[in-house]
Design a protein around this motif. Structure first.
Motif, PDB file in Angstrom:
ATOM      1  N   TYR A 146       0.821  -1.212   0.000  1.00 22.06           N
ATOM      2  CA  TYR A 146       0.000   0.000   0.000  1.00 22.06           C
ATOM      3  C   TYR A 146       0.858   1.267   0.000  1.00 22.06           C
ATOM      4  O   TYR A 146       0.477   2.289  -0.593  1.00 22.06           O
ATOM      5  CB  TYR A 146      -0.952   0.001   1.193  1.00 22.06           C
ATOM      6  CG  TYR A 146      -2.274  -0.655   0.895  1.00 22.06           C
ATOM      7  CD1 TYR A 146      -3.184  -0.063   0.025  1.00 22.06           C
ATOM      8  CD2 TYR A 146      -2.625  -1.859   1.483  1.00 22.06           C
ATOM      9  CE1 TYR A 146      -4.403  -0.653  -0.256  1.00 22.06           C
ATOM     10  CE2 TYR A 146      -3.850  -2.473   1.209  1.00 22.06           C
ATOM     11  CZ  TYR A 146      -4.726  -1.856   0.336  1.00 22.06           C
ATOM     12  OH  TYR A 146      -5.932  -2.456   0.051  1.00 22.06           O
ATOM     13  N   ILE A 198       0.309   4.200  -2.697  1.00 19.31           N
ATOM     14  CA  ILE A 198       0.086   5.597  -2.320  1.00 19.31           C
ATOM     15  C   ILE A 198       1.178   6.485  -2.903  1.00 19.31           C
ATOM     16  O   ILE A 198       0.902   7.602  -3.376  1.00 19.31           O
ATOM     17  CB  ILE A 198       0.007   5.732  -0.790  1.00 19.31           C
ATOM     18  CG1 ILE A 198      -1.265   5.046  -0.270  1.00 19.31           C
ATOM     19  CG2 ILE A 198       0.037   7.193  -0.357  1.00 19.31           C
ATOM     20  CD1 ILE A 198      -1.340   4.936   1.238  1.00 19.31           C
ATOM     21  N   LEU A 242       0.450   6.941  -6.669  1.00 15.94           N
ATOM     22  CA  LEU A 242      -0.724   7.781  -6.918  1.00 15.94           C
ATOM     23  C   LEU A 242      -0.487   9.228  -6.500  1.00 15.94           C
ATOM     24  O   LEU A 242      -0.968  10.161  -7.165  1.00 15.94           O
ATOM     25  CB  LEU A 242      -1.942   7.212  -6.193  1.00 15.94           C
ATOM     26  CG  LEU A 242      -2.457   5.869  -6.717  1.00 15.94           C
ATOM     27  CD1 LEU A 242      -3.603   5.363  -5.857  1.00 15.94           C
ATOM     28  CD2 LEU A 242      -2.904   5.989  -8.173  1.00 15.94           C
ATOM     29  N   THR A 243       0.234   9.431  -5.413  1.00 15.28           N
ATOM     30  CA  THR A 243       0.524  10.794  -4.969  1.00 15.28           C
ATOM     31  C   THR A 243       1.397  11.513  -5.979  1.00 15.28           C
ATOM     32  O   THR A 243       1.158  12.684  -6.319  1.00 15.28           O
ATOM     33  CB  THR A 243       1.216  10.772  -3.595  1.00 15.28           C
ATOM     34  OG1 THR A 243       0.375  10.118  -2.638  1.00 15.28           O
ATOM     35  CG2 THR A 243       1.496  12.184  -3.101  1.00 15.28           C
ATOM     36  N   LYS A 297      -0.704  12.187  -9.113  1.00  6.72           N
ATOM     37  CA  LYS A 297      -1.623  13.313  -8.894  1.00  6.72           C
ATOM     38  C   LYS A 297      -0.909  14.649  -9.092  1.00  6.72           C
ATOM     39  O   LYS A 297      -1.466  15.596  -9.660  1.00  6.72           O
ATOM     40  CB  LYS A 297      -2.216  13.223  -7.491  1.00  6.72           C
ATOM     41  CG  LYS A 297      -3.101  14.396  -7.105  1.00  6.72           C
ATOM     42  CD  LYS A 297      -3.487  14.317  -5.643  1.00  6.72           C
ATOM     43  CE  LYS A 297      -4.113  15.618  -5.171  1.00  6.72           C
ATOM     44  NZ  LYS A 297      -4.406  15.591  -3.711  1.00  6.72           N
ATOM     45  N   GLU A 348      -6.694  11.114  -7.833  1.00  8.22           N
ATOM     46  CA  GLU A 348      -7.255  11.509  -6.538  1.00  8.22           C
ATOM     47  C   GLU A 348      -8.415  10.599  -6.138  1.00  8.22           C
ATOM     48  O   GLU A 348      -8.542  10.218  -4.966  1.00  8.22           O
ATOM     49  CB  GLU A 348      -7.726  12.967  -6.592  1.00  8.22           C
ATOM     50  CG  GLU A 348      -8.087  13.531  -5.229  1.00  8.22           C
ATOM     51  CD  GLU A 348      -7.866  15.021  -5.139  1.00  8.22           C
ATOM     52  OE1 GLU A 348      -7.410  15.488  -4.090  1.00  8.22           O
ATOM     53  OE2 GLU A 348      -8.165  15.732  -6.127  1.00  8.22           O
ATOM     54  N   LEU A 392      -6.867   7.468  -4.941  1.00 11.46           N
ATOM     55  CA  LEU A 392      -6.320   7.681  -3.603  1.00 11.46           C
ATOM     56  C   LEU A 392      -7.416   7.649  -2.553  1.00 11.46           C
ATOM     57  O   LEU A 392      -7.223   7.098  -1.459  1.00 11.46           O
ATOM     58  CB  LEU A 392      -5.593   9.022  -3.547  1.00 11.46           C
ATOM     59  CG  LEU A 392      -4.117   9.029  -3.946  1.00 11.46           C
ATOM     60  CD1 LEU A 392      -3.601  10.455  -4.056  1.00 11.46           C
ATOM     61  CD2 LEU A 392      -3.280   8.238  -2.949  1.00 11.46           C
ATOM     62  N   TYR A 401      -7.163   5.194   0.601  1.00 10.93           N
ATOM     63  CA  TYR A 401      -7.214   5.696   1.974  1.00 10.93           C
ATOM     64  C   TYR A 401      -8.381   5.080   2.738  1.00 10.93           C
ATOM     65  O   TYR A 401      -8.279   4.796   3.935  1.00 10.93           O
ATOM     66  CB  TYR A 401      -7.325   7.213   1.980  1.00 10.93           C
ATOM     67  CG  TYR A 401      -6.045   7.926   1.607  1.00 10.93           C
ATOM     68  CD1 TYR A 401      -4.821   7.540   2.143  1.00 10.93           C
ATOM     69  CD2 TYR A 401      -6.065   9.011   0.715  1.00 10.93           C
ATOM     70  CE1 TYR A 401      -3.650   8.200   1.799  1.00 10.93           C
ATOM     71  CE2 TYR A 401      -4.899   9.673   0.378  1.00 10.93           C
ATOM     72  CZ  TYR A 401      -3.689   9.266   0.921  1.00 10.93           C
ATOM     73  OH  TYR A 401      -2.529   9.926   0.580  1.00 10.93           O
ATOM     74  N   ALA A 408      -9.878  13.494  -0.196  1.00 10.21           N
ATOM     75  CA  ALA A 408      -9.694  13.152  -1.607  1.00 10.21           C
ATOM     76  C   ALA A 408     -11.035  13.027  -2.321  1.00 10.21           C
ATOM     77  O   ALA A 408     -11.221  13.561  -3.421  1.00 10.21           O
ATOM     78  CB  ALA A 408      -8.893  11.863  -1.731  1.00 10.21           C
TER      79      ALA A 408
END
Length: 473
Positions: A189, A193, A196-197, A200, A221, A224, A228, A240
């Motif tokens: 994970y 993350i 994806l961060t 983004k 987003e 995400l 989350y 998000a």
């Protein structure tokens, strides 16, 4: 043999994308006239046009049987494992998912493990080659690498939810990848993350091509928000999802039959329908819809799911099909309707993420954060949409939920709404039962063959024999 396959994959991808891009992925990019029939690695990433052909090939990764982007098999495996449908298939490897009898030599389980890693490889190839290219513009490189990070995150997300901890693959070094041990769930994970961060930050707000077929910033987003939620980071999930909901980019079509169409305003990320001769169709139609009324569906809907729809819920009328066999009605998933017998004038695209899910994510986060009334308001947005398409076949309106429910009752209502909104889409129900710890209670009551250990699929024996550092579930 396998080593040679991976070492030559760059050239193989070059050969494949010509066919793939010209067919199902034509909408992703503009294909140049008279493309070459053979592409070397250097040619493939020499300019943006040819690079985009490689990108199109990744998005249309062939339907080999695992959870690639276009064959719907993830939905079948997880729908059988959950409580969404049963099967009349004589393929025991598939039927085992319903009875929790799959072992580490089940060939379908083996595909579910191996196929995504085959998909990750060309993604990493494009990231490496584009990222190091001196011939591509900085803006173009940033966009493509960010898109590939979203794709890689999707593969790892589904892997970790099927198998638990899995090897995280971020390079094309076959010698290293072949002996990687399983990362922990937390480590998988963390990589998701991170991807994806970063994506983004680098993706543009606007979609990079026609429609919503390649990720934009809100795609990352929205993804995400889901991640989350699964990690129980309620505030981050709320933030998000709220950003996507308040963006003004997406809406909920009143007509439920318009949700999965090409160009749907609800789509956050969808992919072109599978190209098949004269017709464009989503693979789910082949998987779920009988060839004619009177034929038993291969995957008849469970009574449990059918009974989850309340009177007045138009999703039951619009998104369930019926085949009458011997005077008895058998229901089946009918979200996608464009079959081989229907011309492709009404084109459906395969939905990965859609706007309605963001309301469900924000609702769940709000309830856990103590804003029960706000969470119920979000659920009622979807319930209002579900009653908006009421017809004479749906005589009773679907009532709003009370915003004075207790937290426990609000979460129960939330899970039921997720069940009836997201059924038979990308494993959502199976993953929900596992992440909320309700699989034992619900599946234990509904399915006599339920085994608590079945929440994770077995790591294939063949993979453990090739890689001694892999451990079994």
């Amino acid at each position: 043999m396998k080593k040679n396959f991976f070492l030559n994959y760059k050239v193989i991808m070059g050969l494949l994308v010509i066919v793939l891009a010209a067919a199902s992925c034509k909408k992703l990019i503009e294909i140049p006239g008279n493309p070459p029939t053979k592409i070397t690695q250097e040619q493939q990433f020499a300019d943006s046009t040819v690079t985009m052909m490689a990108v199109a090939g990744v998005y249309s990764y062939p339907s080999l049987g695992g959870f690639t982007f276009n064959n719907g098999f993830l939905t079948i495996a997880t729908g059988l494992s959950a409580d969404e449908f049963s099967t009349t298939s004589t393929n025991q490897n598939i039927a085992d998912f319903y009875s929790y009898s799959q072992t580490d030599i089940n060939t379908t389980v083996a595909i579910l493990w191996a196929d995504p890693y085959k998909g990750i490889y060309p993604v990493n190839t494009i990231m490496e080659q584009v990222g190091s290219s001196s011939k591509l513009s900085a803006t173009f490189k940033k966009q493509i690498v960010a898109e590939m990070k979203v794709l890689r995150a999707l593969y790892h997300f589904n892997l970790v939810n099927l198998f638990g901890g899995v090897p995280v693959i971020t390079s094309t070094d076959y010698k290293v990848n072949a002996v990687l041990p399983r990362n922990s769930v937390d480590e998988v994970y963390a990589q998701i993350i991170k991807d994806l961060t970063e994506a983004k930050q680098d993706l543009a707000l606007n979609y990079p091509s026609a429609g919503r077929l390649r990720p934009n910033r809100y795609t990352a987003e929205a993804f995400l928000a889901k991640v989350y939620l699964y990690r129980k980071n309620w505030q981050a999930a709320y933030d998000a999802a709220n950003s996507v909901i308040t963006s003004g980019v997406y809406t909920l079509p009143t007509d439920l039959n318009a949700v999965f169409l090409d160009g749907s305003k609800e789509a956050i990320w969808q992919l072109p329908a599978h190209f098949d001769s004269r017709y464009l169709r989503v693979k789910d139609t082949d998987n779920f819809i009988p060839f004619f009324n009177g034929l038993m569906p291969t995957y008849p809907l469970s009574t449990y799911l059918k009974n989850a729809f309340e009177p007045g819920d138009s999703r039951m009328i619009k998104w369930l099909g019926i085949s009458t066999v011997g005077g008895q009605n058998y229901y089946y998933p009918y979200k996608y309707k464009n079959t081989a017998q229907v011309p492709a004038s009404t084109v459906e695209d395969y939905m990965i993420f859609r706007f309605a899910e963001q309301y469900l994510i924000r609702a769940e986060a709000r309830i856990h954060l103590g804003d029960i009334a706000g969470g119920i308001d979000d659920l009622n947005v979807l319930r209002t949409r579900a009653r908006a398409a009421a017809t004479t076949a749906i005589p009773n309106p679907l009532p709003d939920l009370s915003n004075t429910l207790s937290e426990a009752d609000a979460l129960k209502a939330l899970m039921k709404e997720r069940q009836t909104e997201l059924f038979c889409e990308w494993g959502n129900r199976w993953f929900d039962l596992k992440r909320t710890g309700t699989a034992d209670a619900i599946l234990g009551a509904e399915k006599p063959g339920w085994k608590p250990g079945a929440v994770l699929y077995p790591v294939p024996l063949a993979e453990r024999e090739k890689n001694p550092f892999l451990t079994p579930n």
